[in-house]
Motif scaffolding. Structure first.
Motif, mmCIF file in Angstrom:
data_model
loop_
_atom_site.group_PDB
_atom_site.id
_atom_site.type_symbol
_atom_site.label_atom_id
_atom_site.label_comp_id
_atom_site.label_asym_id
_atom_site.label_seq_id
_atom_site.Cartn_x
_atom_site.Cartn_y
_atom_site.Cartn_z
ATOM 1 N N LYS A 293 28.915 35.445 9.703
ATOM 2 C CA LYS A 293 29.695 34.321 10.206
ATOM 3 C C LYS A 293 29.249 33.042 9.481
ATOM 4 O O LYS A 293 28.059 32.790 9.319
ATOM 5 C CB LYS A 293 29.470 34.173 11.708
ATOM 6 C CG LYS A 293 30.288 33.077 12.321
ATOM 7 C CD LYS A 293 30.188 33.113 13.826
ATOM 8 C CE LYS A 293 30.994 31.982 14.425
ATOM 9 N NZ LYS A 293 30.924 31.993 15.880
ATOM 10 N N LEU A 294 30.217 32.280 9.051
ATOM 11 C CA LEU A 294 29.918 31.007 8.388
ATOM 12 C C LEU A 294 30.256 29.874 9.345
ATOM 13 O O LEU A 294 31.137 30.005 10.194
ATOM 14 C CB LEU A 294 30.739 30.876 7.107
ATOM 15 C CG LEU A 294 30.531 31.978 6.071
ATOM 16 C CD1 LEU A 294 31.463 31.776 4.875
ATOM 17 C CD2 LEU A 294 29.075 32.013 5.600
ATOM 18 N N PHE A 295 29.544 28.758 9.171
ATOM 19 C CA PHE A 295 29.753 27.619 10.070
ATOM 20 C C PHE A 295 30.176 26.402 9.263
ATOM 21 O O PHE A 295 29.592 26.117 8.214
ATOM 22 C CB PHE A 295 28.472 27.325 10.852
ATOM 23 C CG PHE A 295 28.078 28.461 11.751
ATOM 24 C CD1 PHE A 295 28.544 28.524 13.061
ATOM 25 C CD2 PHE A 295 27.266 29.493 11.283
ATOM 26 C CE1 PHE A 295 28.200 29.584 13.893
ATOM 27 C CE2 PHE A 295 26.918 30.557 12.106
ATOM 28 C CZ PHE A 295 27.382 30.603 13.409
ATOM 29 N N GLU B 209 39.052 31.527 22.052
ATOM 30 C CA GLU B 209 39.667 32.715 21.458
ATOM 31 C C GLU B 209 40.394 32.298 20.190
ATOM 32 O O GLU B 209 40.950 31.202 20.130
ATOM 33 C CB GLU B 209 40.708 33.324 22.411
ATOM 34 C CG GLU B 209 40.139 33.967 23.649
ATOM 35 C CD GLU B 209 41.258 34.333 24.627
ATOM 36 O OE1 GLU B 209 41.361 35.519 24.960
ATOM 37 O OE2 GLU B 209 42.009 33.443 25.054
ATOM 38 N N ASN B 210 40.406 33.202 19.202
ATOM 39 C CA ASN B 210 41.171 32.945 17.988
ATOM 40 C C ASN B 210 42.641 33.279 18.215
ATOM 41 O O ASN B 210 42.961 34.324 18.748
ATOM 42 C CB ASN B 210 40.636 33.810 16.851
ATOM 43 C CG ASN B 210 40.035 32.961 15.763
ATOM 44 O OD1 ASN B 210 39.764 31.775 15.973
ATOM 45 N ND2 ASN B 210 39.841 33.524 14.604
ATOM 46 N N THR B 211 43.523 32.381 17.819
ATOM 47 C CA THR B 211 44.963 32.627 17.968
ATOM 48 C C THR B 211 45.602 32.576 16.588
ATOM 49 O O THR B 211 44.916 32.317 15.594
ATOM 50 C CB THR B 211 45.616 31.522 18.822
ATOM 51 O OG1 THR B 211 45.670 30.329 18.037
ATOM 52 C CG2 THR B 211 44.838 31.256 20.102
ATOM 53 N N THR C 118 32.214 33.624 -0.990
ATOM 54 C CA THR C 118 32.773 34.135 0.258
ATOM 55 C C THR C 118 31.611 34.728 1.062
ATOM 56 O O THR C 118 30.526 34.958 0.513
ATOM 57 C CB THR C 118 33.867 35.190 -0.029
ATOM 58 O OG1 THR C 118 34.372 35.676 1.209
ATOM 59 C CG2 THR C 118 33.349 36.347 -0.857
ATOM 60 N N ALA C 119 31.814 34.960 2.341
ATOM 61 C CA ALA C 119 30.721 35.468 3.174
ATOM 62 C C ALA C 119 30.277 36.849 2.693
ATOM 63 O O ALA C 119 31.110 37.672 2.315
ATOM 64 C CB ALA C 119 31.188 35.546 4.621
ATOM 65 N N PRO C 120 28.952 37.126 2.734
ATOM 66 C CA PRO C 120 28.484 38.472 2.405
ATOM 67 C C PRO C 120 29.056 39.481 3.396
ATOM 68 O O PRO C 120 29.293 39.133 4.553
ATOM 69 C CB PRO C 120 26.964 38.383 2.579
ATOM 70 C CG PRO C 120 26.634 36.973 2.830
ATOM 71 C CD PRO C 120 27.883 36.218 3.100
ATOM 72 N N TYR D 205 37.288 39.660 14.717
ATOM 73 C CA TYR D 205 36.662 39.556 16.032
ATOM 74 C C TYR D 205 35.357 38.772 15.896
ATOM 75 O O TYR D 205 34.470 39.113 15.118
ATOM 76 C CB TYR D 205 36.398 40.946 16.615
ATOM 77 C CG TYR D 205 35.837 40.866 18.019
ATOM 78 C CD1 TYR D 205 36.668 40.541 19.092
ATOM 79 C CD2 TYR D 205 34.475 41.088 18.259
ATOM 80 C CE1 TYR D 205 36.158 40.448 20.379
ATOM 81 C CE2 TYR D 205 33.966 40.992 19.551
ATOM 82 C CZ TYR D 205 34.809 40.667 20.604
ATOM 83 O OH TYR D 205 34.298 40.561 21.869
ATOM 84 N N LEU D 206 35.291 37.673 16.652
ATOM 85 C CA LEU D 206 34.114 36.796 16.613
ATOM 86 C C LEU D 206 33.484 36.794 18.000
ATOM 87 O O LEU D 206 34.185 36.661 18.999
ATOM 88 C CB LEU D 206 34.534 35.357 16.304
ATOM 89 C CG LEU D 206 35.267 35.056 15.009
ATOM 90 C CD1 LEU D 206 36.211 33.883 15.182
ATOM 91 C CD2 LEU D 206 34.277 34.773 13.896
ATOM 92 N N SER D 207 32.179 36.956 18.048
ATOM 93 C CA SER D 207 31.483 36.818 19.326
ATOM 94 C C SER D 207 30.009 36.597 19.038
ATOM 95 O O SER D 207 29.481 37.081 18.036
ATOM 96 C CB SER D 207 31.687 38.076 20.166
ATOM 97 O OG SER D 207 30.805 38.024 21.268
HETATM 98 P P1 AMP Z 1 41.791 36.064 9.129
HETATM 99 O O1 AMP Z 1 42.193 37.046 10.193
HETATM 100 O O2 AMP Z 1 41.127 36.665 7.960
HETATM 101 O O3 AMP Z 1 43.001 35.266 8.842
HETATM 102 O O4 AMP Z 1 40.736 35.052 9.739
HETATM 103 C C1 AMP Z 1 41.079 34.278 10.810
HETATM 104 C C2 AMP Z 1 40.020 33.331 11.186
HETATM 105 O O5 AMP Z 1 38.816 33.969 11.510
HETATM 106 C C3 AMP Z 1 39.622 32.320 10.148
HETATM 107 O O6 AMP Z 1 40.526 31.293 9.980
HETATM 108 C C4 AMP Z 1 38.321 31.842 10.736
HETATM 109 O O7 AMP Z 1 38.530 30.942 11.804
HETATM 110 C C5 AMP Z 1 37.745 33.098 11.291
HETATM 111 N N1 AMP Z 1 36.811 33.696 10.309
HETATM 112 C C6 AMP Z 1 37.087 34.666 9.416
HETATM 113 N N2 AMP Z 1 35.985 34.968 8.694
HETATM 114 C C7 AMP Z 1 35.006 34.177 9.136
HETATM 115 C C8 AMP Z 1 33.632 34.019 8.785
HETATM 116 N N3 AMP Z 1 33.026 34.751 7.842
HETATM 117 N N4 AMP Z 1 32.916 33.090 9.452
HETATM 118 C C9 AMP Z 1 33.479 32.350 10.426
HETATM 119 N N5 AMP Z 1 34.751 32.461 10.798
HETATM 120 C C10 AMP Z 1 35.519 33.369 10.172
#
Ligand code: AMP
Ligand code: GLY
Length: 573
Positions: A356-358, A389-391, A288-290, A324-326
């Motif tokens: 952030k993972l790609f 935006e994430n939905t 999982t991401a650090p 929150y992603l930016s």
């Molecule tokens: P969650 O609110 O935990 O359900 O995450 C929602 C979404 O955020 C995920 O489906 C991804 O699109 C994005 N996301 C969460 N963690 C990461 C990460 N470490 N790297 C990139 N995208 C992420």
């Protein structure tokens, strides 16, 4: 009232297990029939207050010609019934072997003497031949070679006493409660409604778009909901969304001995605490991401500097909006400040900063029954709108094909997941939703959820052609190993119709017209709507889902819907 006859010639331990299992049901009436006046089962019947008959062979034939039962259960009954008798009622039987092996008497002894390493039980419809008739259910038992005959018998009987009542419960018709009010719950309710195993469907918190599928239960609190479920002889509760789970609904249902698909509060933390999930993943070496946990605004700069591309995540539930992603570090900083100051209340007082993972995202749904883990075909959720935006999810597809190498990595992941569930001794049946991302080197877990996804469920439940109530019920009784998945010939797509502005503020109360003229190639599932004076009105961001294995039919349907706030995602064909 269901009238059930149990037949036993001897000891009657299965008889007792069955009667006790159903003791709180107020819609079942048991009677016992024996052919042996000295049978111990008579003592059990007296103790349990069950009316019994002791009849000889001729009387038995006569008895069945005169009496009709909803089900006749043979539980150690040693006389062979003739064709004329068997045809009067539905008879089922249990046999302590994996039929067709070891028909007739002393099946356990035969398996023991032959040093079989695998045995089991069979529940089947009975006909005029010994231990024949269509098989309803089988369960394997791994034999420990050190068992003596006594232990061997005990283990087989344990299986019988566990599964016979539960399979009978299924055969009698199930009363099921679906909890929740989104399009996911609509598709679940729809699939349950279509099941031949259903007796009555109940709904709690459903939306107006599918309330006609079942009987609505209004409740004041979870305790009250459990009590009402008990009164209505509900065998199974399917919980759609995470708030109920994190709020402890399943813990309360379990107190009332009501089976549920959904974890107890403790295991729901896999979703309701990102930190708990991260710790679990670390323990089982799941990638999982650090991350770094942050609770104090003083550490913002220091902690952010640890990451190349930091993102932030509220530790607790935030209605799918906690990430929150930016790319802009300043807006991350600003948002992090909001989080720590309680943007999501308690949920973001603890926040995770993570790398952030790609890569490509995948949703893996796995049903866990306490012993078996059943994985479903991969799905994809399209979360991002045109503004990046994430939905909560705008579209989904099932299945998603992956290449050979990714598949191998996925298998390794599945093994680790199995180990986690088993080693942590998780007994609660639930749906584990792994939010995965395939990066350059491996498969990583982005998040865990403990329920089906929305809108993935709309695609998945239409792609898998099995009786879904069978799947849910078997999950609730440690029977998932009996399920073989049947897949649709073509992939299924779901497109969500949203109201302008989603995932931010949207107008409510706008009429949606022209729904009835949809083509017959699509299914429709409602989420944020209300019906008032026969008019369908929008009531939130995600309004409805259109589902089909013909994508152009979905877009034709969406086009035809008359809704001034209409928005939807266009997927490439
Ligand atoms: P969650 O609110 O935990 O359900 O995450 C929602 C979404 O955020 C995920 O489906 C991804 O699109 C994005 N996301 C969460 N963690 C990461 C990460 N470490 N790297 C990139 N995208 C992420
Ligand atoms: N599809 C995203 C979710 O259900 O959380």
């Amino acid at each position: 009232m269901k009238n059930i006859l149990i037949m036993s010639s001897k000891n009657g331990s299965n008889f007792e297990a069955i009667v006790k299992y159903f003791k709180n049901r107020n819609d079942i009436n048991f009677k016992l029939l024996t052919d042996n006046k000295d049978a111990y089962v008579i003592k059990r019947a007296k103790k349990l207050g069950v009316e019994y008959f002791c009849l000889n062979k001729d009387e038995i034939r006569d008895f069945f010609l005169k009496n009709k039962f909803d089900l006749v259960i043979m539980a150690g009954f040693f006389k062979i019934l003739d064709k004329g008798t068997i045809e009067t009622n539905t008879f089922i039987n249990i046999h302590p072997s994996l039929l067709p092996k070891y028909k007739g008497l002393n099946a356990i002894e035969h398996a023991y003497v032959n040093n079989d390493l695998k045995t089991g039980i069979t529940i089947h419809y009975a006909n005029e031949f010994v231990d024949e008739g269509e098989i309803i259910f089988q369960k394997e038992l791994e034999v420990n070679p050190n068992w003596n005959l006594w232990k061997f018998e005990r283990e087989v009987h344990k299986l019988e006493h566990y599964y016979y009542p539960r399979i009978i419960e299924k055969l009698l018709g199930l009363n099921v409660l679906v909890v929740g009010g989104g399009a996911r719950e609509h598709v679940i309710a729809q699939k349950i409604k279509e099941s031949k195993l259903l007796d009555t469907l109940y709904l709690a918190d459903c939306n107006d778009g599918f309330s006609s599928l079942g009987n609505k239960i209004e409740y004041t609190n979870y305790q009250n909901l459990a009590l009402q479920a008990k009164k209505r002889n509900i065998s199974l509760v399917i919980v759609g969304s995470e708030e109920y789970l994190a709020g402890g609904l399943v813990d309360i249902l379990n107190k009332y001995n009501i089976k549920a698909i959904g974890p107890n509060k403790k295991i729901a933390k896999l979703e309701s605490s990102k930190l708990f999930a991260k710790k679990m993943m670390a323990k089982y070496k799941i990638k999982t991401a650090p991350y770094k946990k942050i609770t104090s605004i003083n550490k913002i700069d220091k902690y952010l500097s640890y990451f190349k591309n930091p993102i932030i995540k509220a530790d607790g539930l935030a209605k799918g909006k906690g990430v929150y992603l930016s790319d802009d570090i300043n807006s991350i900083k600003k948002e992090l400040l909001f989080y720590l100051n309680g943007k999501f209340g308690k949920s973001s007082k603890t926040t995770l900063i993570e790398e952030k993972l790609f890569g490509e995202e995948l949703s893996l749904f796995s049903f866990w029954d306490g012993e078996n883990l059943l994985h479903f075909p991969l799905c994809r959720d399209f979360k991002q709108n045109d503004k990046n935006e994430n939905t909560g999810g705008l579209a989904s597809i099932c299945p998603i094909e992956i290449d050979f190498d990714t598949n191998k990595k996925l298998d390794i992941y599945k093994n680790k997941l199995y180990k986690l569930l088993q080693k942590e001794k998780i007994k609660t049946p639930f749906v584990l939703y792994s939010g995965l991302i395939v990066t350059g080197d491996d498969i990583y877990v982005l998040e865990y959820n403990v329920r089906l996804g929305d809108p993935e469920a709309q695609s998945l439940l239409n792609y898998i052609k099995n009786d879904w109530l069978e799947i849910f019920f078997m999950c609730s009784i440690k029977g998932l190993d009996s399920i073989k998945l049947i897949e649709n010939k073509k992939p299924i797509t779901t497109i969500v119709m949203t109201s302008k502005g989603y995932p931010n503020e949207t107008k409510k109360g706008i009429e949606i017209k022209n729904i009835n003229s949809l083509n017959n190639k699509t299914e429709i599932y409602f989420s944020n709507i209300i019906i008032s004076d026969n008019r369908i009105l929008s009531n939130g961001g995600r309004v409805l889902s259109i589902v089909s294995d013909d994508r152009s039919a979905i877009y034709r349907a969406l086009n035809a819907i008359d809704f001034s706030e209409k928005e939807y995602k266009i997927l490439d064909s």
